[in-house]
Design an enzyme around this catalytic site. Structure first.
Site, PDB file in Angstrom:
ATOM      1  CB  CYS A 129      77.387   1.574  96.250  1.00 52.60           C
ATOM      2  SG  CYS A 129      76.730  -0.064  95.981  1.00 52.60           S
TER       3      CYS A 129
ATOM      4  CG  HIS B  57      80.564  -4.226  98.998  1.00 52.77           C
ATOM      5  ND1 HIS B  57      79.306  -4.196  98.449  1.00 52.77           N
ATOM      6  CD2 HIS B  57      80.904  -5.530  99.095  1.00 52.77           C
ATOM      7  CE1 HIS B  57      78.906  -5.429  98.227  1.00 52.77           C
ATOM      8  NE2 HIS B  57      79.849  -6.259  98.602  1.00 52.77           N
TER       9      HIS B  57
END
Lengths: 351, 633
Positions: A198, A156
């Site tokens: 991301c 992440h």
């Protein structure tokens, strides 16, 4: 002034000679390619719902191993155990596909850093080589100035950072500095840096060391999306960029001539939904001339030589200088007349 | 003379054929035992033994080993043993709990997670530093996080874990040469099996290690990988010694019930593969099936027929094994053993073994609790056992609360090491006497410590694992005990029952303790809240404290054109401004609004005006003239 003129003339005559030397040296540098391949594959996410990140990194591991990089030159960091997780209905397997096409965990996997060992400190120490003396060989990145390194990170991330195990982050500045340390210590020839998180493009913004080609699965402001959910497990099973990258790599063989430019096109916007970002300004070579196997496989130049080396004769342990049984023995012990086993329970027994 | 010539001939032929006579041997054996609970217990044992004069000298004189010319012995492991002064090493990686109550005693007992205990050679070097380096090297060898072993979870128990290899009294009694540590959180998966398999001479290409596929192994109820290194006698007479490396893999797989409820099993079913090749480096390759009570094949039949039957022991400790020689059987194609049961499996009452132990945590809340261990002695004689407990420092024990729920005659503590925060864990070793046919419970209260913010693992709310306790006991009979002698190297010899006292070592369950965990999102929440409060409150407070409120007449709304006209008129008629105002204000009712005025000196005026405004409101009828007069004032 005549003196100055003379000096100037001399300098002007001598300089081209030096320039030629420098020029030939830089040409030599351009010809110099790698001699060995290493891979650092990092998954930074913990917990069952981050199954896809472990599947991502194992897909890369599988490809890299299949194309020839040996386990001793792959550093695999997996932050959590998905294969033998009690929630996994198919133990000892991690699939890249809900239809169980490929078991990316395989039967021959060696994880170097696992569980709580995957921390920012260990990662930076691994890259820069500043490890404690007792670190075993399988946990060291023993690259030299002839190494091509593939660095793959997944987890992440956000704008400028990558989250490690939900408790700490590595910033893009730290990563750039770590790479610069590697360059200063001549620990690589070229690095291919792939990141699947991301806002991944923010992680390569601050790189300033030469010979790094960076690929990110999404630009700043975009999210990288996962591919599909496996209803039997209940979690997303793999991310889009890595799914298509694996599909591409499955068709690459060790003697294939696919180029890196083709790899850069592996996930167009219509399938990846996010835009794949590439940073090429630090990379001198043209990706059209670089083979995929120069980073993912173990393809390197072999130089045949007729020069014979004369190795001195080894005289055994003493000559080589190995430490003989740690110095002093505490007391002189003679051979026992009778061998005996120890009493396993040396207590006064009730019965 | 003839004999001498014969021996010489054999010796010379040996030299000619192999270059030198082999001084290391490799054997592989598999034991399959159907358990009364319906499970199948499989135990692989791969034993490599090595004898050289240097090794014999190292064993005799308690010096470091010096290995050269590695052949069958794995070099990766040998280099670690050489370098870190290791004499005896036992490492186990286990997933699952061995249920002594139902399954008896295994061949190798291992607690859940990782367990490592090592006896070092007497050296002048700092053994703590050597231990740290050794665990790091082993963590690289077996791909486990053994490097988390440090001084907070390492102990040197006094009575438990005596050397299993050759050791004289002066050495075995000195526990400073020994280190023990356990990591209950370690999980075992294919990544640990892979390097373990690579230590075998034949790897996974041939021999019994062909059966080791990860998927059936990790679907098992209990799975234990272990490495045991010890110096031992070559044979029963103990005239010569060798170094023995045993790699063991224990499995308990679920009841493989067929659709008709029979406990049928086969090698293909258990390991999802058959044996195809033999390992050419193995001197012995055998499979044993435990047919105790089934010698006449009444309960289940074996196909193919076993080669021979081994029987040992008597009475309740009788053991009958059907032996298959794999090397002879693998002459042709695949080799598969199948067992077919005649009748359905009955889940009856299983007689409990002589001693079994259970451990659990009692109490509630996050402040305190107590650890309770329950010993059950179902035999007819009382037992003295050694109970070893290793606890982390963050469970602060109250030693004065150690008590037992039933009357015990004697409990004495043989070794106690009190914990120091962040430096040393607890070591509690006691000798407990359990009377015949009774259950006793011992408990120890503790309180939970608060860790520092950075000492929590990333998943702190999962809890913290407490390592398993170890119970060492000597049982009077070998009933239920798998292995009760130290003198043998191969499983075949170990499984021969020897009547008499048998030593067993049991491990209890690991415990999961939740420490008071802070809310890690708290700093983020506090910053957000504080910033919001400051942002919302600061503005208005600043305004109120630094600005002043004054009255201001409002003009009535006009169109912009008329306003322009009005202004032009005003420029010419400045003197008559007051009358104009009066004229305009005739039509509209005056409204008073309050407007900001930064002049602080007019504060008194403001107060006057507000007071008069109130009067105005009260009367509610005011002429324009009176307002005009106020303005003039």
């Amino acid at each position: 002034t005549t003196m100055k003129l003379l000096v100037l003339v001399v300098v002007l005559c001598v300089a081209p000679i030096y320039a030629n030397n420098v020029g030939s040296f830089s040409q030599l540098l351009k010809k110099k390619t790698h001699t060995n391949n290493w891979a650092v594959l990092v998954d930074t996410s913990r917990f069952w719902f981050n199954y896809r990140h472990v599947a991502n990194v194992l897909s890369m591991y599988r490809s890299v191993k299949r194309l020839g990089i040996p386990d001793s030159q792959i550093i695999l960091m997996v932050a959590d155990d998905m294969a033998c997780n009690p929630r996994n209905p198919r133990p000892a397997t991690v699939f890249n596909n809900a239809h169980q096409h490929i078991n990316v965990y395989g039967e021959d996997v060696e994880v170097d850093y696992r569980g709580y060992e995957v921390t920012v400190e260990n990662f930076v120490r691994l890259l820069t080589g500043r490890l404690t003396p007792s670190t075993p060989r399988s946990k060291r990145l023993l690259t030299d100035d002839g190494s091509n390194i593939l660095i793959y990170m997944t987890g992440h991330g956000g704008d400028g950072f990558l989250k490690f195990q939900d408790s700490e982050e590595i910033t893009n500045v730290e990563l750039a500095d770590a790479f610069e340390q590697m360059w200063q210590k001549k620990r690589y020839v070229e690095i291919l840096f792939i990141i699947d998180t991301c806002q991944a493009a923010s992680m390569y913004e601050h790189f300033y060391s030469p010979n790094i080609l960076a690929i990110a699965s999404s630009l700043v402001g975009e999210d990288s999306l996962s591919h599909h959910v496996d209803p039997a497990i209940g979690v997303y099973i793999i991310d889009r960029f890595t799914y298509y990258a694996l599909e591409f790599l499955e068709r690459v063989t060790p003697n294939s001539d696919r180029t890196l430019a083709q790899f850069l096109q592996v996930c167009p916007k219509r399938v990846c939904i996010s835009t794949v970002g590439v940073r090429q300004d630090l990379y001198k070579r043209d990706p059209n001339n670089v083979l995929v196997t120069e980073f993912f496989g173990s393809v390197r130049n072999v130089e045949l030589t007729d020069h014979i080396l004369d190795l001195p004769k080894c005289g055994g342990r003493g000559k080589v200088g190995l430490n003989n049984s740690s110095g002093t023995i505490l007391k002189k012990i003679s051979s026992p007349e009778k061998y005996m086993y120890a009493d396993q329970l040396p207590i006064h027994r009730a019965s | 003379m003839g004999e001498f010539a014969g021996v010489l001939l054999v010796f010379l032929s040996c030299l000619v054929v192999t270059g030198r006579c082999r001084d290391d041997t490799f054997t592989e054996e598999l034991l399959i035992r159907p358990l009364t609970s319906g499970h199948i217990y499989s135990h692989f044992e791969f034993t490599t033994t090595w004898t050289t004069p240097e090794i014999t000298r190292s064993i005799d004189q308690y010096r470091d080993f010096e290995f050269s010319h590695y052949d069958l012995f794995p070099r990766a492991f040998g280099e670690i043993v050489e370098r870190y002064h290791v004499r005896e090493l036992h490492l186990s990686l286990t997933q699952g709990l061995w249920r002594h109550r139902k399954w008896g005693y295994p061949i190798v007992d291992a607690p859940p997670g990782a367990q490592l205990w090592v006896w070092f050679n007497p050296t002048s070097e700092n053994l703590d530093q050597t231990w740290r380096d050794l665990v790091n090297a082993l963590s690289g060898l077996v791909c486990a996080s053994l490097n988390f072993i440090d001084s907070t979870n390492t102990v040197s128990p006094e009575l438990s874990y005596r050397p299993q290899g050759l050791a004289e009294e002066w050495y075995a009694g000195n526990s400073s040469y020994m280190r023990y540590a356990a990591l209950p959180r370690e999980n075992v998966c294919t990544e640990n099996l892979t390097p373990w398999k690579k230590l075998l001479p034949c790897d996974t290409q041939s021999g019994l290690s062909m059966l080791l596929h990860p998927v059936p192994l990790y679907t098992a109820h209990y799975h234990a990988l272990s490495l045991h290194l010890r110096p031992s006698c070559k044979d029963v007479s103990c005239s010569s010694v060798h170094l023995e490396l045993t790699q063991a893999l224990s499995l308990v797989q679920g009841p493989t019930l067929s659709s008709s409820g029979h406990q049928d099993w086969s090698l293909q079913q258990l390991f999802s593969t058959q044996l195809i090749y033999t390992c050419p480096l193995a001197s012995m390759s055998k499979i044993y099936v435990d047919v105790t009570g089934n010698r006449d094949m009444k309960k289940f039949t074996l196909d193919p027929e076993p080669d021979i039957f081994d029987e040992s022991g008597s009475g309740p400790s009788l053991r009958q094994l059907a032996v298959y020689d794999v090397q002879a059987a693998l002459a042709g194609d695949g080799f598969n053993i199948e067992a077919t049961y005649k009748s359905r499996h009955i889940y009856g009452i299983i007689p409990s073994p002589h001693l079994h132990v259970s451990r659990f945590i009692t109490g509630y809340g996050q402040e305190g609790g107590s650890i309770t261990v329950k010993f059950t002695n179902s035999g007819s004689t009382s037992l003295s056992v050694v109970y070893l407990e290793v606890l982390p420092w963050y469970l602060r024990l109250f030693l004065h609360t150690s008590h037992s729920y039933s009357h015990t005659k004697s409990l004495y503590i043989s070794k106690l090491v009190t914990a120091r925060d962040r430096e040393q864990g607890w070591l509690y070793e006691a000798v407990v006497e359990i009377p015949a046919s009774s259950t006793i419970e011992l408990s120890l209260d503790f309180t939970r410590a608060l860790l520092k913010w950075l000492e929590y693992p990333p998943d702190a709310n999962h809890g913290f694992y407490i390592p398993a306790a170890t119970i060492s006991a000597v049982l009077p009979t070998p009933r239920n005990v798998s292995v009760n002698s130290l003198t043998c190297s191969t499983l075949k010899d170990k499984l021969v029952v020897q009547d008499g006292p048998s030593f067993v070592r049991l491990h209890t369950e690991t415990l999961l303790v939740s420490l008071p965990t802070p809310d890690f999102s708290m700093p983020y929440n506090v910053i957000c809240l504080a910033c919001t409060v400051v942002a919302l409150a600061f503005g208005p407070i600043h305004n109120i404290t630094t600005k002043k409120l004054v009255l201001k007449k409002i003009e009535n709304k006009e169109s912009s054109f008329s306003r322009i006209v009005h202004r032009v008129k005003n420029i010419f008629k400045r003197g008559h401004k007051v009358e104009n105002d009066c004229v305009e204000k005739d039509a509209t009712k005056e409204q008073v609004i309050v407007e900001e005025n930064p002049l602080y000196e007019d504060r008194e005026d403001l107060e006057d005006i507000t007071e008069e405004d109130e009067d105005e409101v009260k009367t509610s009828n005011k002429t324009e003239n009176s307002q005009e007069t106020k303005k003039d004032r």
